[in-house]
Scaffold this motif. Structure first.
Motif, PDB file in Angstrom:
ATOM      1  N   GLU A 142     -24.762  58.368  26.772  1.00  0.00           N
ATOM      2  CA  GLU A 142     -25.841  58.274  27.743  1.00  0.00           C
ATOM      3  C   GLU A 142     -25.527  59.078  29.004  1.00  0.00           C
ATOM      4  N   VAL A 143     -24.299  59.005  29.487  1.00  0.00           N
ATOM      5  CA  VAL A 143     -23.924  59.758  30.682  1.00  0.00           C
ATOM      6  C   VAL A 143     -24.042  61.252  30.406  1.00  0.00           C
ATOM      7  N   GLU A 144     -23.523  61.693  29.265  1.00  0.00           N
ATOM      8  CA  GLU A 144     -23.547  63.122  28.945  1.00  0.00           C
ATOM      9  C   GLU A 144     -24.962  63.652  28.759  1.00  0.00           C
ATOM     10  N   GLN A 145     -25.861  62.834  28.218  1.00  0.00           N
ATOM     11  CA  GLN A 145     -27.204  63.306  27.869  1.00  0.00           C
ATOM     12  C   GLN A 145     -28.221  63.154  28.995  1.00  0.00           C
ATOM     13  N   SER A 146     -27.847  62.508  30.079  1.00  0.00           N
ATOM     14  CA  SER A 146     -28.798  62.290  31.165  1.00  0.00           C
ATOM     15  C   SER A 146     -28.481  63.200  32.348  1.00  0.00           C
ATOM     16  N   GLU A 162     -26.537  56.231  37.279  1.00  0.00           N
ATOM     17  CA  GLU A 162     -26.637  54.823  36.876  1.00  0.00           C
ATOM     18  C   GLU A 162     -25.868  54.574  35.572  1.00  0.00           C
ATOM     19  N   ALA A 163     -25.988  55.463  34.618  1.00  0.00           N
ATOM     20  CA  ALA A 163     -25.246  55.302  33.364  1.00  0.00           C
ATOM     21  C   ALA A 163     -23.745  55.362  33.624  1.00  0.00           C
ATOM     22  N   PHE A 164     -23.333  56.239  34.512  1.00  0.00           N
ATOM     23  CA  PHE A 164     -21.912  56.333  34.837  1.00  0.00           C
ATOM     24  C   PHE A 164     -21.431  55.059  35.522  1.00  0.00           C
ATOM     25  N   ARG A 165     -22.234  54.482  36.424  1.00  0.00           N
ATOM     26  CA  ARG A 165     -21.860  53.221  37.087  1.00  0.00           C
ATOM     27  C   ARG A 165     -21.634  52.135  36.031  1.00  0.00           C
ATOM     28  N   ARG A 166     -22.514  52.083  35.028  1.00  0.00           N
ATOM     29  CA  ARG A 166     -22.358  51.079  33.970  1.00  0.00           C
ATOM     30  C   ARG A 166     -21.109  51.364  33.137  1.00  0.00           C
ATOM     31  N   THR A 186     -21.926  63.034  40.211  1.00  0.00           N
ATOM     32  CA  THR A 186     -22.169  63.303  38.785  1.00  0.00           C
ATOM     33  C   THR A 186     -22.834  64.663  38.556  1.00  0.00           C
ATOM     34  N   ASP A 187     -23.342  65.293  39.610  1.00  0.00           N
ATOM     35  CA  ASP A 187     -23.920  66.642  39.490  1.00  0.00           C
ATOM     36  C   ASP A 187     -22.887  67.743  39.730  1.00  0.00           C
ATOM     37  N   ASP A 188     -21.689  67.355  40.121  1.00  0.00           N
ATOM     38  CA  ASP A 188     -20.611  68.318  40.361  1.00  0.00           C
ATOM     39  C   ASP A 188     -20.310  69.048  39.047  1.00  0.00           C
ATOM     40  N   PRO A 189     -20.160  70.369  39.069  1.00  0.00           N
ATOM     41  CA  PRO A 189     -19.891  71.114  37.828  1.00  0.00           C
ATOM     42  C   PRO A 189     -18.580  70.701  37.143  1.00  0.00           C
ATOM     43  N   ARG A 190     -17.676  70.085  37.880  1.00  0.00           N
ATOM     44  CA  ARG A 190     -16.410  69.625  37.277  1.00  0.00           C
ATOM     45  C   ARG A 190     -16.557  68.280  36.577  1.00  0.00           C
ATOM     46  N   PHE A 191     -17.679  67.582  36.824  1.00  0.00           N
ATOM     47  CA  PHE A 191     -17.846  66.219  36.333  1.00  0.00           C
ATOM     48  C   PHE A 191     -17.852  66.138  34.804  1.00  0.00           C
ATOM     49  N   LEU A 192     -18.737  66.874  34.137  1.00  0.00           N
ATOM     50  CA  LEU A 192     -18.852  66.745  32.681  1.00  0.00           C
ATOM     51  C   LEU A 192     -17.579  67.147  31.933  1.00  0.00           C
ATOM     52  N   PRO A 193     -16.908  68.242  32.288  1.00  0.00           N
ATOM     53  CA  PRO A 193     -15.659  68.545  31.577  1.00  0.00           C
ATOM     54  C   PRO A 193     -14.610  67.436  31.736  1.00  0.00           C
ATOM     55  N   LEU A 194     -14.505  66.870  32.931  1.00  0.00           N
ATOM     56  CA  LEU A 194     -13.545  65.788  33.145  1.00  0.00           C
ATOM     57  C   LEU A 194     -13.981  64.524  32.407  1.00  0.00           C
TER      58      LEU A 194
END
Length: 196
Positions: A36-40, A47-51, A104-112
């Motif tokens: 959910e975090v990756e796809q949103s 919110e998905a990341f908080r959960r 969560t919009d940081d470009p480093r977020f998804l790779p990490l």
């Protein structure tokens, strides 16, 4: 985009009477939340990341308080099994804390996040193989249910997300929101187990 509904820990009111089944279900919930975090995007991702943060914090803390002590006592070579899991958990917590400080919009977020996902999934497989299977063989239904009750107590007490200000300001600065949530969860587990 269709709405993805992933249960939060403790919101299903299932009568979990087996700690292994409960923790295995949480492993599935964690995988779903990573998806959910990756796809949103945007607020949905936040919110998905908080959960996800909440579920990971509650899940790992409950394991540290309920599963690991049992494995140390009851499983042959349990002390080393637990030490290996704790080392994995420490690395994941450090990554999780780094992510928690990042937008969560940081470009480093998804790779990490993807690295964290890989680490968490490897950790979950090791738990299932080296801890969960041995727990079922090493105890009775009453103890499995008591451990499940303690895990559910931890889930029920945890807030939806870490709330700065619930602890003292000094504690939040020193521990950070993830660690503060873990401390509150430990208190709830100990109380449910009759140790607090």
């Amino acid at each position: 985009m269709t709405e993805l509904r992933t249960p939060q820990a403790g919101d299903d009111r299932a009568e979990d009477t087996d700690v292994v089944a409960l923790l295995m279900r949480q492993h599935g919930d964690i995988r779903n939340l990573f998806d959910e975090v990756e796809q949103s995007e945007g607020e949905e991702r936040r919110e998905a990341f908080r959960r996800l943060v909440r579920l990971l914090a509650v899940h790992e803390t409950a394991e540290e308080e309920v599963v690991h002590p049992f494995v140390r006592r009851a499983v042959d070579g349990g002390r080393q099994v637990v030490e290996d899991r704790l080392a994995e958990e420490k690395a994941a917590k450090e990554t999780l804390s780094s992510l928690d400080e990042m937008d969560t919009d940081d470009p480093r977020f998804l790779p990490l996040l993807r690295q964290l996902r890989t680490d968490v999934q490897e950790h979950a497989r090791a738990e299932e193989r080296y801890e969960f299977s041995h727990i079922r063989r090493s105890t009775d239904l009453t103890n499995l249910a008591a451990m499940a009750k303690a895990v559910k107590a931890a889930e029920a007490m945890a807030p939806t997300r870490p709330h700065p200000g619930i602890e003292s300001g000094a504690a939040n600065v020193a521990l950070g929101p993830v660690a503060a949530l873990m401390d509150r969860t430990k208190d709830a587990v100990r109380k449910a187990m009759g140790n607090g």
